[in-house]
Write an enzyme that holds these catalytic residues in place. Structure first.
Site, PDB file in Angstrom:
ATOM      1  N   ARG A  74      -2.810  -2.365  -7.164  1.00 19.43           N
ATOM      2  CA  ARG A  74      -2.280  -3.275  -5.969  1.00 19.43           C
ATOM      3  C   ARG A  74      -2.776  -4.710  -6.467  1.00 19.43           C
ATOM      4  O   ARG A  74      -2.073  -5.898  -6.333  1.00 19.43           O
ATOM      5  CB  ARG A  74      -2.965  -2.953  -4.707  1.00 19.43           C
ATOM      6  CG  ARG A  74      -1.995  -2.784  -3.731  1.00 19.43           C
ATOM      7  CD  ARG A  74      -2.318  -1.909  -2.472  1.00 19.43           C
ATOM      8  NE  ARG A  74      -3.943  -2.380  -1.769  1.00 19.43           N
ATOM      9  CZ  ARG A  74      -4.090  -3.378  -0.929  1.00 19.43           C
ATOM     10  NH1 ARG A  74      -2.975  -4.206  -0.653  1.00 19.43           N
ATOM     11  NH2 ARG A  74      -5.301  -3.729  -0.581  1.00 19.43           N
ATOM     12  N   TYR A  86      -9.242   5.391  -3.470  1.00 15.77           N
ATOM     13  CA  TYR A  86      -9.192   4.123  -2.809  1.00 15.77           C
ATOM     14  C   TYR A  86      -9.345   3.001  -4.118  1.00 15.77           C
ATOM     15  O   TYR A  86      -8.612   1.995  -4.224  1.00 15.77           O
ATOM     16  CB  TYR A  86     -10.025   3.974  -1.747  1.00 15.77           C
ATOM     17  CG  TYR A  86      -9.602   4.626  -0.463  1.00 15.77           C
ATOM     18  CD1 TYR A  86      -9.604   5.963  -0.435  1.00 15.77           C
ATOM     19  CD2 TYR A  86      -8.758   3.965   0.358  1.00 15.77           C
ATOM     20  CE1 TYR A  86      -9.144   6.592   0.622  1.00 15.77           C
ATOM     21  CE2 TYR A  86      -8.432   4.777   1.664  1.00 15.77           C
ATOM     22  CZ  TYR A  86      -8.541   5.995   1.703  1.00 15.77           C
ATOM     23  OH  TYR A  86      -7.878   6.676   2.765  1.00 15.77           O
ATOM     24  N   HIS A 108      -0.002   3.430   4.802  1.00 16.95           N
ATOM     25  CA  HIS A 108      -0.627   2.254   5.609  1.00 16.95           C
ATOM     26  C   HIS A 108      -0.205   0.963   5.042  1.00 16.95           C
ATOM     27  O   HIS A 108      -0.875  -0.114   5.151  1.00 16.95           O
ATOM     28  CB  HIS A 108      -2.211   2.581   5.465  1.00 16.95           C
ATOM     29  CG  HIS A 108      -2.927   3.548   6.086  1.00 16.95           C
ATOM     30  ND1 HIS A 108      -3.136   3.703   7.399  1.00 16.95           N
ATOM     31  CD2 HIS A 108      -2.716   5.023   5.524  1.00 16.95           C
ATOM     32  CE1 HIS A 108      -3.690   4.889   7.354  1.00 16.95           C
ATOM     33  NE2 HIS A 108      -3.282   5.607   6.635  1.00 16.95           N
ATOM     34  N   ARG A 160       0.847  -1.265  -0.036  1.00 19.75           N
ATOM     35  CA  ARG A 160      -0.016  -0.030  -0.059  1.00 19.75           C
ATOM     36  C   ARG A 160       0.919   1.199   0.001  1.00 19.75           C
ATOM     37  O   ARG A 160       1.791   1.430   0.635  1.00 19.75           O
ATOM     38  CB  ARG A 160      -0.972  -0.012   1.125  1.00 19.75           C
ATOM     39  CG  ARG A 160      -2.106  -0.965   1.298  1.00 19.75           C
ATOM     40  CD  ARG A 160      -2.430  -1.123   2.840  1.00 19.75           C
ATOM     41  NE  ARG A 160      -3.564  -2.090   2.694  1.00 19.75           N
ATOM     42  CZ  ARG A 160      -3.882  -3.278   2.908  1.00 19.75           C
ATOM     43  NH1 ARG A 160      -2.503  -3.778   2.864  1.00 19.75           N
ATOM     44  NH2 ARG A 160      -4.857  -4.103   2.909  1.00 19.75           N
ATOM     45  N   ASN A 198      -8.939   6.778  10.854  1.00 25.36           N
ATOM     46  CA  ASN A 198      -7.696   6.510  11.703  1.00 25.36           C
ATOM     47  C   ASN A 198      -7.981   6.575  13.414  1.00 25.36           C
ATOM     48  O   ASN A 198      -9.008   6.808  13.785  1.00 25.36           O
ATOM     49  CB  ASN A 198      -6.769   8.041  11.416  1.00 25.36           C
ATOM     50  CG  ASN A 198      -6.125   7.748  10.042  1.00 25.36           C
ATOM     51  OD1 ASN A 198      -6.175   6.680   9.527  1.00 25.36           O
ATOM     52  ND2 ASN A 198      -6.229   8.766   9.521  1.00 25.36           N
ATOM     53  N   PHE A 214      -2.867  15.672  -1.375  1.00 27.32           N
ATOM     54  CA  PHE A 214      -2.323  14.285  -0.562  1.00 27.32           C
ATOM     55  C   PHE A 214      -1.022  13.738  -1.119  1.00 27.32           C
ATOM     56  O   PHE A 214      -0.284  13.370  -0.429  1.00 27.32           O
ATOM     57  CB  PHE A 214      -3.752  13.168  -0.757  1.00 27.32           C
ATOM     58  CG  PHE A 214      -3.204  11.834   0.027  1.00 27.32           C
ATOM     59  CD1 PHE A 214      -3.530  12.015   1.375  1.00 27.32           C
ATOM     60  CD2 PHE A 214      -3.138  10.528  -0.708  1.00 27.32           C
ATOM     61  CE1 PHE A 214      -3.243  10.866   2.033  1.00 27.32           C
ATOM     62  CE2 PHE A 214      -2.723   9.626   0.071  1.00 27.32           C
ATOM     63  CZ  PHE A 214      -3.019   9.680   1.622  1.00 27.32           C
ATOM     64  N   ARG A 224      -8.760  -3.776   9.740  1.00 30.72           N
ATOM     65  CA  ARG A 224      -7.200  -3.692   9.479  1.00 30.72           C
ATOM     66  C   ARG A 224      -6.932  -2.618  10.170  1.00 30.72           C
ATOM     67  O   ARG A 224      -7.219  -1.324   9.695  1.00 30.72           O
ATOM     68  CB  ARG A 224      -6.970  -3.778   8.067  1.00 30.72           C
ATOM     69  CG  ARG A 224      -5.499  -3.912   7.834  1.00 30.72           C
ATOM     70  CD  ARG A 224      -5.186  -3.903   6.467  1.00 30.72           C
ATOM     71  NE  ARG A 224      -3.718  -3.844   6.267  1.00 30.72           N
ATOM     72  CZ  ARG A 224      -2.800  -2.671   6.422  1.00 30.72           C
ATOM     73  NH1 ARG A 224      -3.574  -1.778   6.076  1.00 30.72           N
ATOM     74  NH2 ARG A 224      -1.353  -2.775   5.959  1.00 30.72           N
TER      75      ARG A 224
HETATM   76 FE1  HDD Z   1      -6.156   7.006   3.048  1.00 33.13          FE
HETATM   77  C1  HDD Z   1      -5.115   3.938   2.847  1.00 33.13           C
HETATM   78  C2  HDD Z   1      -7.173   6.366   6.369  1.00 33.13           C
HETATM   79  C3  HDD Z   1      -6.923  10.346   3.409  1.00 33.13           C
HETATM   80  C4  HDD Z   1      -5.646   7.612  -0.309  1.00 33.13           C
HETATM   81  N1  HDD Z   1      -6.163   5.555   4.212  1.00 33.13           N
HETATM   82  C5  HDD Z   1      -5.537   4.128   3.880  1.00 33.13           C
HETATM   83  C6  HDD Z   1      -5.886   3.360   5.126  1.00 33.13           C
HETATM   84  C7  HDD Z   1      -6.577   4.004   5.987  1.00 33.13           C
HETATM   85  C8  HDD Z   1      -6.773   5.375   5.536  1.00 33.13           C
HETATM   86  C9  HDD Z   1      -6.701   3.514   7.411  1.00 33.13           C
HETATM   87  C10 HDD Z   1      -5.457   1.784   5.120  1.00 33.13           C
HETATM   88  C11 HDD Z   1      -6.670   0.863   4.602  1.00 33.13           C
HETATM   89  C12 HDD Z   1      -6.172  -0.502   4.692  1.00 33.13           C
HETATM   90  O1  HDD Z   1      -5.898  -1.034   5.864  1.00 33.13           O
HETATM   91  O2  HDD Z   1      -6.116  -1.162   3.659  1.00 33.13           O
HETATM   92  N2  HDD Z   1      -6.863   8.189   4.471  1.00 33.13           N
HETATM   93  C13 HDD Z   1      -7.237   7.778   5.753  1.00 33.13           C
HETATM   94  C14 HDD Z   1      -7.909   8.651   6.621  1.00 33.13           C
HETATM   95  C15 HDD Z   1      -7.706   9.767   5.790  1.00 33.13           C
HETATM   96  C16 HDD Z   1      -7.207   9.511   4.482  1.00 33.13           C
HETATM   97  C17 HDD Z   1      -8.604   8.677   7.868  1.00 33.13           C
HETATM   98  C18 HDD Z   1      -8.323  11.369   6.238  1.00 33.13           C
HETATM   99  C19 HDD Z   1      -9.405  11.559   6.336  1.00 33.13           C
HETATM  100  N3  HDD Z   1      -6.164   8.678   1.807  1.00 33.13           N
HETATM  101  C20 HDD Z   1      -6.671   9.892   2.326  1.00 33.13           C
HETATM  102  C21 HDD Z   1      -6.566  10.829   1.117  1.00 33.13           C
HETATM  103  C22 HDD Z   1      -6.040   9.939   0.016  1.00 33.13           C
HETATM  104  C23 HDD Z   1      -5.920   8.768   0.480  1.00 33.13           C
HETATM  105  C24 HDD Z   1      -6.877  12.389   1.124  1.00 33.13           C
HETATM  106  C25 HDD Z   1      -6.214  10.296  -1.526  1.00 33.13           C
HETATM  107  C26 HDD Z   1      -6.668  11.284  -2.193  1.00 33.13           C
HETATM  108  N4  HDD Z   1      -5.402   5.921   1.581  1.00 33.13           N
HETATM  109  C27 HDD Z   1      -5.328   6.273   0.391  1.00 33.13           C
HETATM  110  C28 HDD Z   1      -4.793   5.070  -0.517  1.00 33.13           C
HETATM  111  C29 HDD Z   1      -4.772   4.018   0.321  1.00 33.13           C
HETATM  112  C30 HDD Z   1      -4.878   4.690   1.636  1.00 33.13           C
HETATM  113  C31 HDD Z   1      -3.731   5.646  -1.302  1.00 33.13           C
HETATM  114  C32 HDD Z   1      -3.492   3.334   0.385  1.00 33.13           C
HETATM  115  C33 HDD Z   1      -3.707   1.832   0.300  1.00 33.13           C
HETATM  116  C34 HDD Z   1      -5.238   1.867   0.028  1.00 33.13           C
HETATM  117  O3  HDD Z   1      -5.617   3.104  -0.047  1.00 33.13           O
HETATM  118  O4  HDD Z   1      -5.940   0.839  -0.032  1.00 33.13           O
HETATM  119  O5  HDD Z   1      -5.681   5.231  -1.769  1.00 33.13           O
END
Ligand code: HDD
Length: 717
Positions: A388, A381, A92, A89, A167, A180, A131
Site C-alpha cells: 500500500r 499487516y 476495511h 486497503r 472491531n 483469511f 480509524r
Molecule cells: Fe484485519 C485491516 C481488524 C483479522 C489482515 N483489520 C484491518 C483493519 C481492522 C482489522 C480494524 C483496518 C485497519 C485500518 O483502519 O487501517 N482484522 C481485524 C480484526 C481481525 C482481523 C479485529 C480478527 C481478530 N485481518 C485479520 C486476519 C488477517 C487480516 C486474520 C490476515 C491474516 N486486516 C488484514 C490486512 C489489513 C487489515 C489485509 C487490510 C489493510 C491493512 O491491513 O492495513 O492486512
C-alpha cells in the site's frame, strides 16, 4: 481571508488537542492560507500560468497550434495527478479517523499484570489516532451498510507505537489466519461481476458461512443490531484476539481488550440504515466530524479481561479461539483508562488513508498469545503496508512514533531520514546504537518452554462452534431477536442458489428453533420440525445493547430537528434552540424551503425571520434523533397540508424517534399525522410523550436511550 479566519477558530477550539503527536506532525503541515510564496512547481520554481499548456503560436491571426511536450510545468501537473491513487486497503477500505489521547485511571491495580506504562502511569497522556471502518465495501461505499466496523487505535507511547487493531464485535469469522484469503474472497463482491458492494447478502458469503461452521457465532453478531451502529461514537470496540500481559516480575497472563463508549451502544433501524445509505453515504464520517467540531468529544473506557496462565485450560472453550468470547459472568472487566477523540485530521489522505496499523506493534508489558489468527495477522499487516505504502511506511508523519527511533535498517524506496554516520551495522567498533537491557526498557519476549511436533491442526475445543452462538442468541432482548431474524431473512433472500439459502437456514436450528423456523418461512428454506440441539437457555452479560444505556442518558451531540412553516412561534423556536444548545445537542430547522421562514407577525420587509437549514426534502427524518414541532396556528395549518411534512413525522415515528409537539402542534400530531400510542399531555403542558421519549421545550429524553430497541411500526415507513 475567510479560510485563515476559519483556521484560527479551529486551532483555538482544539487547543486542548495539542498532544505530543500533533506537535510532532506540525513541521509537516503546510497551510496555503498563510502562504507568502505563491504557486510553485514541486521543484520550487514559481509558476507564471497554471491554466494554459505551452503551445506553438503560428501567427497572430490563426491562434495557437500544437501543444508542446516541452511544457515541464504542464507535464509535472499531469504526472502528479496520474499517480494520486494508491491501492485501497484489501479489507476495511472505507473509513475515517481522528486524533485524541489516552489516559490511564489511577489505582486500577493493573501493574499487577502488566508493566506497560501506557496502562499503569496515570500521570501520562498518550496521543492516539483512531480509524473506524467498514470491512466489505470499497473506499467509496456507504457508511451505514450492515457490516462489522473496524476500530483501530494507534497509541503513540513513550516506549513506541502500540496498535490495537480491533472491531466493534468481539469475535471473528474464522479461527486460523490461513483461511483469511478464502473468507475475504467469499465476503467481497463476487469475482465475475463485482457484485454486491457493501453487503454480505450474496451466495458466496453464505456458502462459505455454511461450509465453515466456525463462523456461526460471528454470524449471530453481524445479523444483530451491532452491525448497523447509529454512530462510531456509540459502539464498543474489542481487540478480539487474545494477547498476553507481562508484569515486572516476568509473570504472564492472558488478556482481552474492550472499549466501552461513554454514550452507550446504539444502532440504527434497518430501514433507516438502508435509507441513509442513499440519502447520506457519509453519515458516520460526518457524525464524527460534527461531534468533534462541536466539542462533544467522543470518549471510551478501556477495559481488560484477564485470565491467569494457570487457568488457561479451565474453560469449556479454548481461550485462544477468536470465535469465542470470554463470557463476562466468568471473566470480569477491569477498567483501566479512558480515551478521548478531540481533533479531526487536517487532511484525509496523508493521515487517515496513510495511517497503517500492525497487530505486531506492541510495547513492553504486552505480548502475543498462540492464537493462530493473531499469529497470521502479525505477518499480514506489515506485509500489506509494503504494497500500500512502500517499505518506509513507518516514516510517514502519521505512522512515525513520538519516541526516538534508532537502528541500522536502511534505504528502500522513499527513505526520508538521513543518518549521519560512517556505520550502518551492529556490532561496530564504535559501539554505536546499543541494544537496551530488559531492566532498562528493552522489549523482551516471555521466556516460554516449548516442546512438540510440527502439525497442521486445531485443538479439540476449537471444534465446538455453536455453544456461544446460542449463548449470544439467548442473551438478546426479544426485539433484538426480531431484528436479527429480519436480518438473516434479508440476507438469505438475496441468495438465489437454493443450495445456499436452504442449507444455511437449516443450520440456524443449531442456534435456536424459533430463529430457524421464522427465517426458513421467510426465505423459502426447509421448515425445521425441531431444534437441532438442546437450548438450555443460558445467558450472559454484555450482549444485549439494553445493558449499555448510560446511567445518565444524555442528548449531547444528538441531532434534533425543529419542523417549521410560516406563522411559527419564532420566539419559542429560538428558546428551544438555546435550550438544546446548552445541552450540547444540535438543532436544525426544517421548513418548506431553505431560507427565511417568517414567524407570526414577522414579514419579509422587516429584517426578522428564521433561517431554515433545509427543506423537507433536503434532509429527511432519518438524519435526526428527535423531532419537535413548535406552536403557531398558521404554521400548523401549513404543515397539515404538506404531505412531505406529514410523512416526515410519520417516518420518524416508524423509526422510534422521540417526537414532541407544543400547543397547536399537538393538534397536528393528533388529527393529521395520527400516531398511535401517544399520550398527549394536558394542554397546559408543553410536553408530548410517546413511547419512544419525552420532548419538552428544554429537554429530550430518548426513552431511557432504549428508543431503537422497540419495534418500529412498519406501516409508517
Ligand atoms: Fe484485519 C485491516 C481488524 C483479522 C489482515 N483489520 C484491518 C483493519 C481492522 C482489522 C480494524 C483496518 C485497519 C485500518 O483502519 O487501517 N482484522 C481485524 C480484526 C481481525 C482481523 C479485529 C480478527 C481478530 N485481518 C485479520 C486476519 C488477517 C487480516 C486474520 C490476515 C491474516 N486486516 C488484514 C490486512 C489489513 C487489515 C489485509 C487490510 C489493510 C491493512 O491491513 O492495513 O492486512
Amino acid at each position: 481571508m475567510s479560510s485563515s479566519v476559519a483556521r484560527t477558530v479551529k486551532d483555538t477550539v482544539l487547543g486542548l488537542a495539542d498532544t505530543k503527536k500533533v506537535k510532532d506532525m506540525r513541521p509537516d503541515i503546510v497551510d496555503p492560507s498563510k502562504d507568502d510564496v505563491g504557486m510553485t512547481t514541486d521543484f520550487g520554481i514559481k509558476i507564471e500560468d497554471p491554466e494554459n499548456w505551452l503551445r506553438v503560436v503560428r501567427d497572430a491571426g490563426r491562434g495557437p497550434g500544437p501543444a508542446l511536450l516541452e511544457d515541464h510545468i504542464g507535464r509535472e501537473k499531469i504526472h502528479r495527478f496520474d499517480h494520486e491513487r494508491i491501492p485501497e486497503r484489501v479489507v476495511h477500505a472505507r473509513g475515517t479517523g481522528a486524533h485524541g489521547y489516552f489516559q490511564a485511571f489511577e489505582n486500577t491495580g493493573i501493574e499487577k499484570y502488566t508493566l506497560a506504562k501506557v496502562l499503569t502511569d496515570s500521570s501520562r497522556t498518550t496521543p492516539v489516532f483512531v480509524r473506524f471502518s467498514t470491512v466489505q465495501g470499497s473506499r467509496g461505499s456507504a457508511d451505514t451498510v450492515r457490516d462489522v466496523r473496524g476500530f483501530a487505535t494507534k497509541f503513540y507511547t513513550d516506549e513506541g507505537n502500540w496498535d490495537l487493531v480491533g472491531n466493534n464485535i468481539p469475535v471473528f469469522f474464522i479461527q486460523d489466519g490461513i483461511q483469511f484469503p478464502d473468507f475475504v474472497h467469499a465476503v467481497k463482491p463476487e469475482p465475475h461481476n463485482e457484485v454486491p458492494q457493501g453487503q454480505t447478502a450474496h451466495n458466496n458469503f453464505w456458502d462459505f458461512a455454511f461450509l465453515q461452521s466456525q463462523t456461526t457465532h460471528m454470524l449471530t453478531w453481524i445479523m444483530s443490531d451491532r452491525a448497523i451502529p447509529r454512530s462510531y461514537r456509540m459502539m464498543q470496540g474489542f481487540g478480539v484476539n487474545t494477547y498476553t500481559f507481562l508484569n515486572a516480575a516476568g509473570e504472564r497472563c492472558f488478556v482481552k481488550f474492550h472499549w466501552l463508549p461513554e454514550l452507550g451502544v446504539h444502532s440504527l433501524m434497518w430501514d433507516e440504515a438502508l435509507k441513509i445509505a442513499g440519502q447520506d453515504p457519509d453519515f458516520h464520517r460526518k457524525d464524527l466530524e460534527e461531534a468533534i467540531t462541536n466539542g462533544a468529544y467522543p470518549q471510551w473506557t478501556l477495559a481488560v479481561q484477564i485470565i491467569e496462565e494457570r487457568n488457561e485450560h479451565a474453560f469449556d472453550f479454548d481461550i485462544l479461539d477468536a470465535t469465542k468470547t470470554w463470557p463476562e459472568h466468568q471473566v470480569p472487566m477491569i477498567r483501566v483508562g479512558k480515551m478521548v477523540l478531540n481533533r479531526m485530521v487536517d487532511e484525509f489522505f496523508p493521515e487517515t488513508e496513510q495511517v497503517a496499523f500492525c497487530t505486531s506493534h506492541i510495547v513492553p508489558g504486552i505480548g502475543f498469545s498462540d492464537d493462530p489468527l493473531l499469529q497470521a495477522r502479525n505477518f499480514s499487516y506489515f506485509d500489506t503496508q509494503i504494497s500500500r505504502l512502500g517499505i518506509n511506511w513507518e516514516e510517514l508523519p502519521i505512522n512515525r512514533p513520538v519516541c526516538p527511533v534508532m537502528n541500522f535498517n536502511r534505504d528502500g524506496g522513499m527513505r526520508h531520514k538521513i543518518t549521519r554516520s560512517t556505520i550502518n551495522y551492529h556490532p561496530n567498533r564504535f559501539e554505536q546504537v546499543q541494544p537496551t537491557p530488559k531492566a532498562q526498557g528493552g522489549y523482551a519476549s516471555h521466556r516460554t518452554v516449548m516442546t512438540g511436533h510440527k502439525d497442521r491442526l486445531r485443538s479439540e475445543k476449537f471444534q465446538e462452534h455453536y455453544n456461544q452462538a446460542q449463548l449470544f442468541w439467548n442473551s438478546l432482548s426479544p426485539i433484538e431477536k426480531q431484528h436479527a431474524i429480519s436480518a438473516f431473512s434479508f440476507e438469505l433472500s438475496h441468495c438465489d442458489d437454493p443450495l445456499v439459502y436452504e442449507s444455511m437456514s437449516a443450520r440456524l436450528a443449531e442456534i435456536d428453533f424459533d430463529l430457524a423456523r421464522q427465517v426458513a418461512l421467510n426465505v423459502g428454506g426447509p421448515i425445521p420440525e425441531r431444534a437441532a440441539r438442546v437450548n438450555a437457555g443460558n445467558t450472559t452479560r454484555g450482549i444485549s445493547q439494553l445493558e449499555f444505556i448510560p446511567a445518565e442518558p444524555t442528548i449531547k451531540s444528538r441531532r434534533i430537528a425543529i419542523l417549521i412553516a410560516d406563522g411559527v412561534d419564532a420566539t419559542q423556536v429560538e428558546a428551544l434552540r438555546a435550550a438544546f444548545k446548552s445541552a450540547m445537542a444540535t438543532t436544525w430547522l426544517i421548513g418548506p424551503r431553505r431560507g427565511k421562514v417568517y414567524g407570526a407577525g414577522q414579514t419579509a420587509s422587516s429584517s426578522t425571520g428564521l433561517w431554515a437549514d433545509h427543506h423537507f426534502e433536503g434532509q429527511r427524518s432519518t438524519m435526526f434523533d428527535a423531532v419537535i414541532i413548535p406552536d403557531g396556528q398558521a404554521h400548523v395549518n401549513l404543515l397539515s397540508k404538506n404531505g412531505r411534512a406529514i410523512h416526515w413525522v410519520r417516518e420518524a415515528f416508524g423509526h422510534c424517534k422521540a417526537i414532541g409537539a407544543i400547543g397547536d402542534a399537538v393538534r397536528f400530531l393528533e388529527n393529521v399525522v395520527q400516531l398511535p400510542g401517544i399520550t398527549y399531555a394536558p394542554s397546559t403542558s408543553d410536553a408530548v410523550v410517546n413511547s419512544y421519549g419525552v420532548v419538552t421545550t428544554s429537554k429530550v429524553t430518548l426513552a431511557g436511550e432504549a428508543w431503537k430497541l422497540v419495534k418500529g411500526d412498519d406501516t409508517f415507513l
